[in-house]
Design a protein around this motif. Structure first.
Motif, mmCIF file in Angstrom:
data_model
loop_
_atom_site.group_PDB
_atom_site.id
_atom_site.type_symbol
_atom_site.label_atom_id
_atom_site.label_comp_id
_atom_site.label_asym_id
_atom_site.label_seq_id
_atom_site.Cartn_x
_atom_site.Cartn_y
_atom_site.Cartn_z
ATOM 1 N N SER A 91 51.608 10.217 137.745
ATOM 2 C CA SER A 91 52.385 9.622 138.959
ATOM 3 C C SER A 91 53.706 10.301 139.057
ATOM 4 N N SER B 178 47.536 -0.067 150.735
ATOM 5 C CA SER B 178 47.687 -1.270 149.982
ATOM 6 C C SER B 178 49.077 -1.987 150.173
ATOM 7 N N ILE C 45 52.255 -4.111 149.434
ATOM 8 C CA ILE C 45 53.107 -4.290 147.949
ATOM 9 C C ILE C 45 53.045 -5.808 147.560
ATOM 10 N N LYS D 35 43.505 1.414 142.391
ATOM 11 C CA LYS D 35 43.515 3.145 142.967
ATOM 12 C C LYS D 35 42.355 3.410 143.580
ATOM 13 N N SER E 279 43.368 8.650 144.521
ATOM 14 C CA SER E 279 45.110 8.288 144.787
ATOM 15 C C SER E 279 45.789 7.762 143.392
ATOM 16 N N GLU F 149 48.114 5.381 141.359
ATOM 17 C CA GLU F 149 47.845 3.743 141.176
ATOM 18 C C GLU F 149 49.093 2.972 142.264
ATOM 19 N N SER F 150 48.701 1.794 142.558
ATOM 20 C CA SER F 150 49.639 1.025 143.357
ATOM 21 C C SER F 150 49.453 -0.298 142.851
#
Length: 599
Positions: free
Chosen positions: A250, A282, A284, A338, A347, A349-350
Motif C-alpha cells: 500500500s 467502499s 470509510i 479488498k 485492490s 485494502e480499505s
C-alpha cells in the motif's frame, strides 16, 4: 616513463574521488540517463539525484561551473531530476549532487565530444560482473571494426565494435578508449571496479495490492545471507534467508529501502507505490443497521466484472457482478476489505469502520406554555419503538417501553435539558425552551439540503396571517405581509437561529434550523495523476439511475450531461479545482476538491 605517468594519472584520479567520497558522501546517489560516461555533442542528458528525504534541497554541481541553474528541473517526493536538452563539449567534467546541508554523492566524470566516436562504458562495475564496452560512430548505428585500448595499450580488436569481459576483476580497472578506421578515436574513460557489494533487489515501482519481495544478496553471488532490512533508515525486519515480503503493498510501504549483511550495506533504493488498476469502492465509516454495498471495479472501465471479496485476508464472497452487499451491517463486519479480479489483480485494502447505531432524542427546541409536547427516543437508522429512560437536567424523570414521553400541558417548570438512554447508549442533550409570549415561529428543527422550507410567524391564539419581519442570527432578512417566509432550495448557508417580530415589537423566541447534507452526491476522486482519465458522477443519494446534471468547477458551469456523468480524458493541472453538480429542481451537491498530482 609512459607507465609512470599513467600510474600517477590513475592514482591522482582515484585519490581525488576517494577524498571527495570520504569527506561528504552520505547516501546521496547520482545517476545518468543514458547510463554512460561519453556523449556526442547535441545529445540530451538527465541527472537524477536520489537518497534524500528532502529532494527540494538537492542540486547538481559542476566542478568548474558550480550549480547547474539552466537545466529543466523536476522534483518528486523522493528525488530531483535535472535535464539538459542539448549538451556541448564545454559541459564535460566532473559532476556530483549535494543537499542543502552539504551531503554529496560520488563524483561522475563525463566527456562530451564534437568528434565522431565515443566509447560506451559503464560508470562503475563490480567484481565478477560481465561488462561490455561498445565503440560507436555518431552517424551510424551498425557495427564497426574497432581497436580497444587500456591504459594506452592495445588489448583487443573487434569486427563488431564490442568488447566483453566475462568476469571483471580489479586487474581490469583502468582508462579505456577505442579507435576505428581512419585513426578516429574516442576519449578515454575510467572504468572503476568495486569489491563485491551487498545489493538490495527491489522493484522501482509497484502497484497497490501487489505482493512484493525484497532480496538482499551479494552482487555476484546468489546464495542466501542473513540481513537486516531498513525503510527510511529505520530497522523494520530481520531475515535469516535475506528475503522480506509484503503480501499486499500500500501507499504506506512507499519509501527508501536498504539492507545490511555482515556489516556491509546496500545502497538505498526507492520503492514507489502507484495507485492500482483495481479499486474497491467502499464507505470509510458506516452505522450499525445500515445497508452497505462494496463494488470492485477496474480503474479505466465501469462495466461489471467478476470479483472475489476478502475481509482481513480471508475470502468471504464471490460475485459475478463485482458487487457485495451487507443488508444490515454490524460490528462483526468491521475490518479491512479488498477485492481480487481475474489475473490475480487486486485492490488495496480499505478499512470499513462500523459505528454503533446512535440514539436520537426528537424534541422541539421551543414550545409555548399550554401546548402538548411529545419527546421520542429512537435509533438513527431504525424507526421501531424502543424502551428508553428520559432525563431532564441530568435526573431520571420517566421510563417508557415505547420510547415516547408526553407532556400534556407544558409549563415553565418543564424547560430544561433533556436526553434519553436506551440499551446503555444515550442521546445528546437537547434544550427545550418554554415561551410564555404570544408570538410563535413555526420552523423545522432540521432540514436536508435542497428541500423547500417555509417558516411561519403566528399569534398564539390566532391562526390568521399577519405581517412579520424575519431575522437570521440577529440580522433582518425578510419582510412578509402574510407572515410566511419560504426558502425554495435550502443550503448550508441557511443554517442558523431564526426569529420573527410582529407589529408592536412582539417577537418570537429564536429557533435553530439545522441543515443536513443534501440528497445529491458528486462522486469524484480526491486525488488523480496527470494523464489519467477521470469520471465525475452526479447521483441521488437514494437512487442509482442516471439523471441530467449540470457540472460546475470553481463556481462556473462547465458541462451539461443527460447521463449525469462528466469525463476528463487526460487530466492536467488546469483541471484541479472545486467541483459540484446540480440536478433538476435546483438541488445541488456539496463542493468537492479534485487535486491533480504531477509525477
Amino acid at each position: 616513463m609512459e607507465d609512470s605517468a599513467l600510474c600517477i594519472k590513475l592514482l591522482v584520479h582515484m585519490l581525488f574521488l576517494l577524498c571527495a567520497h570520504v569527506q561528504d558522501v552520505d547516501s546521496l546517489i547520482l545517476r545518468l540517463e543514458p547510463n554512460r560516461l561519453q556523449f556526442f555533442e547535441y545529445e540530451s542528458l538527465i541527472f537524477h539525484c536520489e537518497g534524500s528525504h528532502d529532494p527540494t534541497g538537492l542540486k547538481i554541481v559542476h566542478r568548474s561551473k558550480g550549480e547547474l541553474l539552466k537545466c529543466q528541473t523536476t522534483v518528486t517526493s523522493k528525488r530531483s531530476s535535472c535535464t539538459i536538452p542539448t549538451i556541448f563539449p564545454e559541459d564535460s567534467g566532473q559532476y556530483w549532487c549535494e543537499s542543502r546541508d552539504g551531503k554529496r554523492s560520488d563524483i561522475i566524470d563525463i566527456t562530451v565530444t564534437d568528434g565522431d566516436v565515443i566509447l560506451e562504458s559503464p560508470i562503475s562495475v563490480v567484481e565478477g560482473e560481465t561488462v561490455t564496452l561498445r565503440c560507436r560512430h555518431k552517424t551510424t548505428s551498425s557495427n564497426l571494426s574497432a581497436d580497444f585500448y587500456k591504459d594506452g595499450r592495445l588489448i583487443r580488436r573487434s569486427s563488431t565494435g564490442n568488447m566483453s569481459i566475462s568476469s571483471v576483476s580489479k586487474r581490469d580497472e583502468g582508462f579505456y578508449k577505442c579507435i576505428i578506421s581512419g585513426g578516429r578515436e574516442s576519449a578515454e574513460s575510467l572504468m572503476a571496479v568495486q569489491a563485491d557489494p551487498v545489493i538490495l533487489e527491489s522493484p522501482i515501482s509497484v502497484v497497490e495490492g501487489e505482493t512484493v519481495t525484497l532480496r538482499c544478496r551479494h552482487k555476484t553471488n546468489s546464495t542466501n545471507l542473513s540481513a537486516d532490512f531498513y525503510k527510511d533508515s529505520r530497522l523494520i525486519r530481520r531475515s535469516s534467508a535475506g528475503n522480506m515480503s509484503i503480501p499486499s503493498v500500500s501507499k504506506r510501504d512507499e519509501g527508501f529501502y536498504k539492507c545490511i549483511s555482515g556489516g556491509r550495506e546496500s545502497a538505498e533504493s526507492l520503492m514507489a507505490v502507484q495507485d492500482g488498476p483495481v479499486i474497491l469502492e467502499s464507505p470509510i465509516s458506516v452505522v450499525e443497521g445500515e445497508a452497505v454495498t462494496l463494488r470492485c471495479r477496474h480503474k479505466t472501465t465501469s462495466t461489471n466484472l467478476s470479483a472475489d471479496f476478502y475481509k482481513d485476508g480471508r475470502l468471504i464472497r464471490r460475485s459475478s457482478a463485482g458487487n457485495m452487499s451487507i443488508p444490515s451491517v454490524s460490528k462483526c463486519d468491521e475490518g479491512f476489505y479488498k477485492c481480487s479480479i481475474s489475473g490475480g489483480r487486486e485492490s488495496a485494502e480499505s478499512l470499513m469502520a462500523v459505528q454503533a447505531d446512535p440514539v436520537i432524542l426528537e424534541s422541539p427546541i421551543s414550545v409555548v406554555e399550554g401546548e402538548t409536547v411529545t419527546l421520542r427516543c429512537r435509533h438513527k437508522t431504525t424507526s421501531p419503538n424502543l424502551s428508553a429512560d428520559f432525563y431532564k437536567d441530568g435526573r431520571l424523570i420517566r421510563r417508557s417501553s415505547a420510547g415516547n414521553m408526553s407532556i400534556p400541558s407544558v409549563s415553565k417548570h418543564d424547560e430544561g435539558f433533556y436526553k434519553c438512554i436506551s440499551g446503555g447508549r444515550e442521546s445528546a442533550e437537547s434544550l427545550m425552551a418554554v415561551q410564555d409570549g404570544p408570538v410563535i415561529l413555526e420552523s423545522p428543527i432540521s432540514v436536508v439540503e435542497g428541500e423547500a422550507v417555509t417558516l411561519r410567524c403566528r399569534h398564539k391564539t390566532n391562526s390568521t396571517n399577519l405581517s412579520a419581519d424575519f431575522y437570521k442570527d440577529g440580522r433582518f432578512i425578510r419582510r412578509s405581509s402574510t407572515g410566511n417566509m419560504s426558502i425554495s432550495s435550502v443550503s448550508k448557508r441557511d443554517e442558523g437561529f431564526y426569529k420573527c417580530i410582529i407589529s408592536g415589537g412582539r417577537e418570537s423566541a429564536e429557533s435553530l434550523m439545522a441543515v443536513q447534507d443534501g440528497p445529491v452526491i458528486l462522486e469524484s476522486p480526491i486525488s488523480v495523476v496527470e494523464g489519467e482519465t477521470v469520471t465525475l458522477r452526479c447521483r441521488h443519494k437514494t437512487t442509482s439511475p442516471n439523471l441530467s446534471a449540470d457540472f460546475y468547477k470553481d463556481g462556473r458551469l462547465i458541462r451539461r450531461s443527460s447521463a449525469g456523468n462528466m469525463s476528463i480524458s487526460s487530466v492536467s493541472k488546469c483541471d484541479e479545482g472545486f467541483y459540484k453538480c446540480i440536478i433538476s429542481g435546483g438541488r445541488e451537491s456539496a463542493e468537492s476538491l479534485v487535486a491533480v498530482q504531477v509525477y
